[in-house]
Scaffold this motif. Sequence first.
Motif, short mmCIF file in Angstrom:
data_model
loop_
_atom_site.label_atom_id
_atom_site.label_comp_id
_atom_site.label_asym_id
_atom_site.label_seq_id
_atom_site.Cartn_x
_atom_site.Cartn_y
_atom_site.Cartn_z
N ILE A 121 0.78 -1.24 -0.19
CA ILE A 121 -0.23 -0.11 -0.02
C ILE A 121 0.85 1.32 -0.07
N LYS A 122 0.51 2.22 -0.69
CA LYS A 122 1.44 3.56 -0.84
C LYS A 122 0.80 4.59 -0.01
N PHE A 123 1.45 4.77 1.12
CA PHE A 123 1.05 5.76 1.90
C PHE A 123 1.94 6.98 1.75
N ASP A 124 1.10 8.18 1.70
CA ASP A 124 1.66 9.58 0.99
C ASP A 124 1.51 10.47 1.92
N THR A 125 2.49 11.27 2.56
CA THR A 125 2.38 12.19 3.46
C THR A 125 2.40 13.47 2.61
N PHE A 126 1.67 14.62 3.38
CA PHE A 126 1.54 15.73 2.63
C PHE A 126 2.94 16.42 2.20
N GLU A 127 4.12 16.31 2.93
CA GLU A 127 5.19 16.67 2.57
C GLU A 127 5.80 16.00 1.16
N HIS A 128 5.54 14.71 1.00
CA HIS A 128 5.85 14.01 -0.09
C HIS A 128 5.14 14.33 -1.36
N ARG A 129 3.71 14.65 -1.06
CA ARG A 129 2.97 15.00 -2.10
C ARG A 129 3.24 16.29 -2.67
N ILE A 130 3.52 17.29 -1.91
CA ILE A 130 3.82 18.44 -2.37
C ILE A 130 5.22 18.32 -2.95
N THR A 131 6.23 17.62 -2.69
CA THR A 131 7.44 17.63 -3.23
C THR A 131 7.39 17.08 -4.75
N LYS A 132 6.50 16.05 -4.88
CA LYS A 132 6.19 15.17 -5.92
C LYS A 132 5.57 16.45 -7.00
N ASN A 133 4.90 17.07 -6.62
CA ASN A 133 3.90 18.20 -7.31
C ASN A 133 5.09 19.09 -8.11
N LEU A 172 8.46 18.87 -8.09
CA LEU A 172 9.26 18.29 -8.87
C LEU A 172 8.61 18.07 -10.46
N CYS A 173 7.62 17.64 -10.35
CA CYS A 173 6.84 17.05 -11.48
C CYS A 173 6.75 18.43 -12.54
N ASP A 174 6.29 19.64 -11.79
CA ASP A 174 6.22 20.80 -12.42
C ASP A 174 7.40 21.40 -13.05
N LEU A 175 8.39 21.25 -12.25
CA LEU A 175 9.74 21.68 -12.78
C LEU A 175 10.20 20.73 -13.69
N PHE A 176 10.12 19.70 -13.81
CA PHE A 176 10.59 18.83 -14.98
C PHE A 176 9.78 19.17 -16.11
N ASN A 177 8.42 19.54 -16.18
CA ASN A 177 7.69 19.68 -17.39
C ASN A 177 8.20 21.21 -17.94
N GLU A 178 8.41 22.32 -16.94
CA GLU A 178 8.72 23.37 -17.42
C GLU A 178 10.23 23.51 -18.17
N ASN A 179 11.00 22.52 -17.64
CA ASN A 179 12.29 22.52 -18.16
C ASN A 179 12.17 21.69 -19.58
#
Length: 135
Positions: free
Chosen positions: A46-58, A60-67
């Motif tokens: 089961i994938k447990f996701d913390t608030f900090e983890h979700r924010i960091t993923k979002n 990073l994903c946005d930065l990857f797409n902008e780059n």
Amino acid sequence: MEGYNPDMSTVDVMKTFAGSEFSEDIGNILEGRNIPFEVIDGFVHIKFDTFEHRITKNILCDLFNENIKLKGMECKAFMGVRTLRGEAYPKDFLIPDIIVLNHSGARCGRNGMYEGIPDLIVEVALEDRRVSYEK
């Protein structure tokens, strides 16, 4: 399914199946409740996701797409895409935190899972997450 009751709370379902051997029934129950999970060596994680983890993923994903956009590359970063482990583990799949795919080579196979070799996989490990290190 032994140990499962349709009236169980989502938390109880997660506790019941967190370390179970994979079966299609378990997968259907977890997906029906929108509980993210992976199958590694035949066992459900089961994938447990913390608030900090979700924010960091979002972020990073946005930065990857902008780059990617600035460089005019033919790829895109996604979150929550299931990837098959390969022929040696036909029922095993992972959900990396971020996956970068070339549009021309990206293809979805059975159950909407990505089949092929991604251009980049990113796993965000902010705390001691055993499954992250296994991946």
